[in-house]
Design a protein around this motif. Structure first.
Motif, PDB file in Angstrom:
ATOM      1  N   ALA A  57       0.923  -1.239   0.067  1.00  0.00           N
ATOM      2  CA  ALA A  57      -0.102  -0.114  -0.131  1.00  0.00           C
ATOM      3  C   ALA A  57       0.897   1.285   0.093  1.00  0.00           C
ATOM      4  CB  ALA A  57      -1.029   0.096   1.303  1.00  0.00           C
ATOM      5  N   GLY A  58       2.022   1.172  -0.585  1.00  0.00           N
ATOM      6  CA  GLY A  58       2.922   2.386  -0.928  1.00  0.00           C
ATOM      7  C   GLY A  58       3.384   3.440   0.308  1.00  0.00           C
ATOM      8  N   MET A  59       3.870   4.403  -0.009  1.00  0.00           N
ATOM      9  CA  MET A  59       4.173   5.394   1.074  1.00  0.00           C
ATOM     10  C   MET A  59       3.400   6.190   1.428  1.00  0.00           C
ATOM     11  SD  MET A  59       7.943   5.181   0.563  1.00  0.00           S
ATOM     12  CE  MET A  59       8.544   6.675   0.857  1.00  0.00           C
ATOM     13  N   PRO A  60       3.931   6.890   2.855  1.00  0.00           N
ATOM     14  CA  PRO A  60       2.708   7.776   3.264  1.00  0.00           C
ATOM     15  C   PRO A  60       2.433   8.816   2.421  1.00  0.00           C
ATOM     16  CG  PRO A  60       4.601   7.292   4.868  1.00  0.00           C
ATOM     17  CD  PRO A  60       4.877   6.500   3.505  1.00  0.00           C
ATOM     18  N   ASP A  77     -14.363   3.680 -10.063  1.00  0.00           N
ATOM     19  CA  ASP A  77     -15.089   3.026  -9.169  1.00  0.00           C
ATOM     20  C   ASP A  77     -14.897   1.546  -9.002  1.00  0.00           C
ATOM     21  OD1 ASP A  77     -16.122   5.431  -8.453  1.00  0.00           O
ATOM     22  OD2 ASP A  77     -17.999   5.154  -9.674  1.00  0.00           O
ATOM     23  N   CYS A  78     -13.832   1.056  -9.681  1.00  0.00           N
ATOM     24  CA  CYS A  78     -13.594  -0.518  -9.566  1.00  0.00           C
ATOM     25  C   CYS A  78     -12.774  -0.583  -8.147  1.00  0.00           C
ATOM     26  CB  CYS A  78     -12.542  -0.814 -10.501  1.00  0.00           C
ATOM     27  SG  CYS A  78     -13.720  -1.731 -12.008  1.00  0.00           S
ATOM     28  N   ARG A  79     -12.863  -1.412  -7.479  1.00  0.00           N
ATOM     29  CA  ARG A  79     -12.014  -1.621  -6.273  1.00  0.00           C
ATOM     30  C   ARG A  79     -11.446  -3.068  -5.994  1.00  0.00           C
ATOM     31  NH1 ARG A  79     -16.666  -1.019  -1.501  1.00  0.00           N
ATOM     32  NH2 ARG A  79     -18.045  -2.553  -2.266  1.00  0.00           N
ATOM     33  N   PRO A  80     -10.209  -3.317  -5.480  1.00  0.00           N
ATOM     34  CA  PRO A  80      -9.821  -4.537  -5.489  1.00  0.00           C
ATOM     35  C   PRO A  80     -10.618  -5.205  -4.343  1.00  0.00           C
ATOM     36  CG  PRO A  80      -8.159  -2.795  -4.558  1.00  0.00           C
ATOM     37  CD  PRO A  80      -9.374  -2.181  -4.998  1.00  0.00           C
ATOM     38  N   LYS A  81     -10.557  -6.663  -4.454  1.00  0.00           N
ATOM     39  CA  LYS A  81     -11.304  -7.453  -3.424  1.00  0.00           C
ATOM     40  C   LYS A  81     -10.756  -7.575  -2.077  1.00  0.00           C
ATOM     41  CE  LYS A  81     -13.956  -9.322  -6.478  1.00  0.00           C
ATOM     42  NZ  LYS A  81     -15.389  -8.977  -6.323  1.00  0.00           N
ATOM     43  N   ALA A  82      -9.388  -6.951  -1.904  1.00  0.00           N
ATOM     44  CA  ALA A  82      -8.574  -6.998  -0.726  1.00  0.00           C
ATOM     45  C   ALA A  82      -7.066  -6.407  -1.079  1.00  0.00           C
ATOM     46  CB  ALA A  82      -8.293  -8.359  -0.342  1.00  0.00           C
ATOM     47  N   ILE A  83      -6.648  -5.917   0.283  1.00  0.00           N
ATOM     48  CA  ILE A  83      -5.268  -5.665   0.063  1.00  0.00           C
ATOM     49  C   ILE A  83      -4.315  -6.724   0.648  1.00  0.00           C
ATOM     50  CG2 ILE A  83      -3.425  -4.035   0.935  1.00  0.00           C
ATOM     51  CD1 ILE A  83      -5.702  -1.760   0.895  1.00  0.00           C
ATOM     52  N   ILE A  84      -3.353  -7.276  -0.019  1.00  0.00           N
ATOM     53  CA  ILE A  84      -2.438  -8.463   0.473  1.00  0.00           C
ATOM     54  C   ILE A  84      -1.219  -7.822   0.829  1.00  0.00           C
ATOM     55  CG2 ILE A  84      -1.847 -10.658   0.000  1.00  0.00           C
ATOM     56  CD1 ILE A  84      -4.588 -10.737  -0.355  1.00  0.00           C
ATOM     57  N   LEU A  85      -0.662  -7.811   1.903  1.00  0.00           N
ATOM     58  CA  LEU A  85       0.806  -7.219   2.374  1.00  0.00           C
ATOM     59  C   LEU A  85       1.797  -8.442   2.273  1.00  0.00           C
ATOM     60  CD1 LEU A  85      -0.436  -5.014   5.294  1.00  0.00           C
ATOM     61  CD2 LEU A  85      -0.018  -4.422   2.890  1.00  0.00           C
ATOM     62  N   THR A  86       3.054  -7.776   1.685  1.00  0.00           N
ATOM     63  CA  THR A  86       4.366  -8.794   1.979  1.00  0.00           C
ATOM     64  C   THR A  86       4.796  -8.548   3.303  1.00  0.00           C
ATOM     65  OG1 THR A  86       5.494  -6.854   1.384  1.00  0.00           O
ATOM     66  CG2 THR A  86       4.840  -8.455  -0.477  1.00  0.00           C
ATOM     67  N   HIS A  87       4.506  -7.485   3.983  1.00  0.00           N
ATOM     68  CA  HIS A  87       5.151  -7.213   5.178  1.00  0.00           C
ATOM     69  C   HIS A  87       4.508  -5.646   5.596  1.00  0.00           C
ATOM     70  CE1 HIS A  87       8.390  -5.343   2.719  1.00  0.00           C
ATOM     71  NE2 HIS A  87       8.878  -4.826   4.033  1.00  0.00           N
ATOM     72  N   GLY A  88       4.789  -5.293   7.078  1.00  0.00           N
ATOM     73  CA  GLY A  88       4.243  -4.064   7.361  1.00  0.00           C
ATOM     74  C   GLY A  88       5.012  -2.870   7.596  1.00  0.00           C
ATOM     75  N   TRP A 103     -12.348   2.242   0.069  1.00  0.00           N
ATOM     76  CA  TRP A 103     -12.617   0.810  -0.438  1.00  0.00           C
ATOM     77  C   TRP A 103     -13.525  -0.061   0.194  1.00  0.00           C
ATOM     78  CZ3 TRP A 103      -7.044   0.472  -2.980  1.00  0.00           C
ATOM     79  CH2 TRP A 103      -7.458   1.062  -4.256  1.00  0.00           C
ATOM     80  N   GLN A 104     -13.412   0.106   1.705  1.00  0.00           N
ATOM     81  CA  GLN A 104     -14.134  -0.752   2.527  1.00  0.00           C
ATOM     82  C   GLN A 104     -13.610  -2.174   2.217  1.00  0.00           C
ATOM     83  OE1 GLN A 104     -16.036  -0.114   5.237  1.00  0.00           O
ATOM     84  NE2 GLN A 104     -15.082   1.836   4.751  1.00  0.00           N
ATOM     85  N   ILE A 105     -12.549  -2.669   2.245  1.00  0.00           N
ATOM     86  CA  ILE A 105     -11.913  -3.997   1.811  1.00  0.00           C
ATOM     87  C   ILE A 105     -11.023  -4.373   2.872  1.00  0.00           C
ATOM     88  CG2 ILE A 105     -12.146  -3.641  -0.753  1.00  0.00           C
ATOM     89  CD1 ILE A 105      -9.294  -3.016  -0.754  1.00  0.00           C
ATOM     90  N   PRO A 106     -11.097  -5.836   3.043  1.00  0.00           N
ATOM     91  CA  PRO A 106     -10.045  -6.373   4.075  1.00  0.00           C
ATOM     92  C   PRO A 106      -8.352  -6.224   3.633  1.00  0.00           C
ATOM     93  CG  PRO A 106     -11.287  -8.235   2.814  1.00  0.00           C
ATOM     94  CD  PRO A 106     -11.616  -7.003   2.423  1.00  0.00           C
ATOM     95  N   VAL A 107      -7.633  -6.426   4.814  1.00  0.00           N
ATOM     96  CA  VAL A 107      -6.327  -6.633   4.405  1.00  0.00           C
ATOM     97  C   VAL A 107      -5.722  -7.957   5.010  1.00  0.00           C
ATOM     98  CG1 VAL A 107      -4.021  -5.602   5.249  1.00  0.00           C
ATOM     99  CG2 VAL A 107      -6.161  -4.176   5.048  1.00  0.00           C
ATOM    100  N   TYR A 108      -5.020  -8.476   4.405  1.00  0.00           N
ATOM    101  CA  TYR A 108      -4.513  -9.988   4.941  1.00  0.00           C
ATOM    102  C   TYR A 108      -2.831  -9.814   4.807  1.00  0.00           C
ATOM    103  CZ  TYR A 108      -8.815 -11.779   3.669  1.00  0.00           C
ATOM    104  OH  TYR A 108     -10.129 -12.212   3.932  1.00  0.00           O
TER     105      TYR A 108
END
Ligand SMILES: [Zn+2]
Ligand SMILES: [Zn+2]
Length: 285
Positions: A57-60, A77-88, A103-108
């Motif tokens: 999810a990029g830089m601040p 108005d397209c939105r991803p199903k989720a945000i998947i993180l390699t790390h935090g 987007w109101q989507i979950p993060v994994y």
């Protein structure tokens, strides 16, 4: 999905950039990579089906850019199903709260990364004394306090599958951070690496700025367990990837990837592990 989210109190815009900033690349028909200042995000999924996820999810301060890049590729108005993180790390979750709200989507993320994403635990201080260049020297600026995504973040399933990303499996590649993961698709051997290895010498300001391609270990100033990081590189090399998108630097494929990754796996101590730094000696066996 109603718990309040917050960044750490040291959260801030980081004035670092590269010539690649703002540039996007179609790595595969269903793998798009875009550079935000000095870090890459990926949109994974076919623009025709509009089923896709965002990796990292990029830089601040980059939420508006990420949303516009996403809408350009997948439609307004397209939105991803989720945000998947390699790390935090801060440069991979910099815009995540605005994105989740929009987007109101979950993060994994991997379960061992959750303490850094739920406000429980800070990452170790970046090591500005590590052998390396100007980016390492400016690393005390970098946020290391945990962000809190509350109940918006979930752990990746134990069976290796990734929600909303069929065909890919997550692979635990710790060392750069405890719960670091990479994503691999057996079918075409596509690899989304995160920071387990990168294709730019990330601690050098000049090489980051020019994005000079150079297979390297994880960014030095934030890596705390070098022997484990080495094992992770060997694990990824054994997969024999055909194309790799890294968290920093340009995508790489074919012979340069195979040769470069083999060399890195064999000579990690010489190429990647710094000669000195506060997280170096403690890890020597
Ligand atoms: Zn990182
Ligand atoms: Zn990074």
């Amino acid at each position: 999905m109603d718990k309040e989210m917050s960044y750490g109190s040291d959260y801030k815009y980081i004035p670092a950039t590269s010539i690649g900033s703002g540039v996007g690349r179609n790595v595969l028909a269903d793998l798009y990579c875009h550079t935000i200042q000095i870090v890459n995000i990926c949109l994974v999924g076919n623009p025709e089906t509009k089923e896709f996820v965002l990796v990292d999810a990029g830089m601040p301060g980059s939420a508006a850019e990420i949303i516009s890049v996403t809408e350009e590729r997948f439609g307004t108005d397209c939105r991803p199903k989720a945000i998947i993180l390699t790390h935090g790390h801060f440069d991979h979750v910099g815009a995540i709260i605005e994105l989740v709200e929009h987007w109101q989507i979950p993060v994994y993320a991997h379960e061992m990364e959750l303490p850094f994403l739920t406000g429980e635990k800070s990452y170790p201080e970046p090591d500005s004394t590590v052998e390396g260049g100007m980016v390492a020297k400016m690393s005390p600026l970098f946020p290391n306090e945990p962000i809190n995504l509350g109940n918006h973040v979930n752990q990746l399933p134990h069976d290796g599958s990734i929600p909303h990303l069929p065909g890919y499996k997550w692979i635990h590649t710790p060392g750069h951070s405890p719960g670091h993961v990479s994503f691999f698709r057996e079918e075409d051997r596509a690899l989304i690496v995160g920071d387990a290895f990168v294709t730019v010498k990330q601690d050098s300001l000049y090489k980051v700025l020019t994005q000079q391609q150079e297979m390297n270990g994880p960014p030095r100033y934030l890596t705390t367990d070098w022997q484990t990081a080495w094992k992770s590189v060997k694990k990824l090399e054994a997969l024999n990837p055909s194309v790799a998108v890294t968290g920093h630097g340009l995508p790489i494929s074919g012979e340069p990837l195979t040769t470069g990754l083999r060399k890195l796996a064999n000579e990690f101590d010489r190429i990647a592990i710094p000669d000195y730094g506060k997280y170096v000696d403690g890890n020597l066996h």
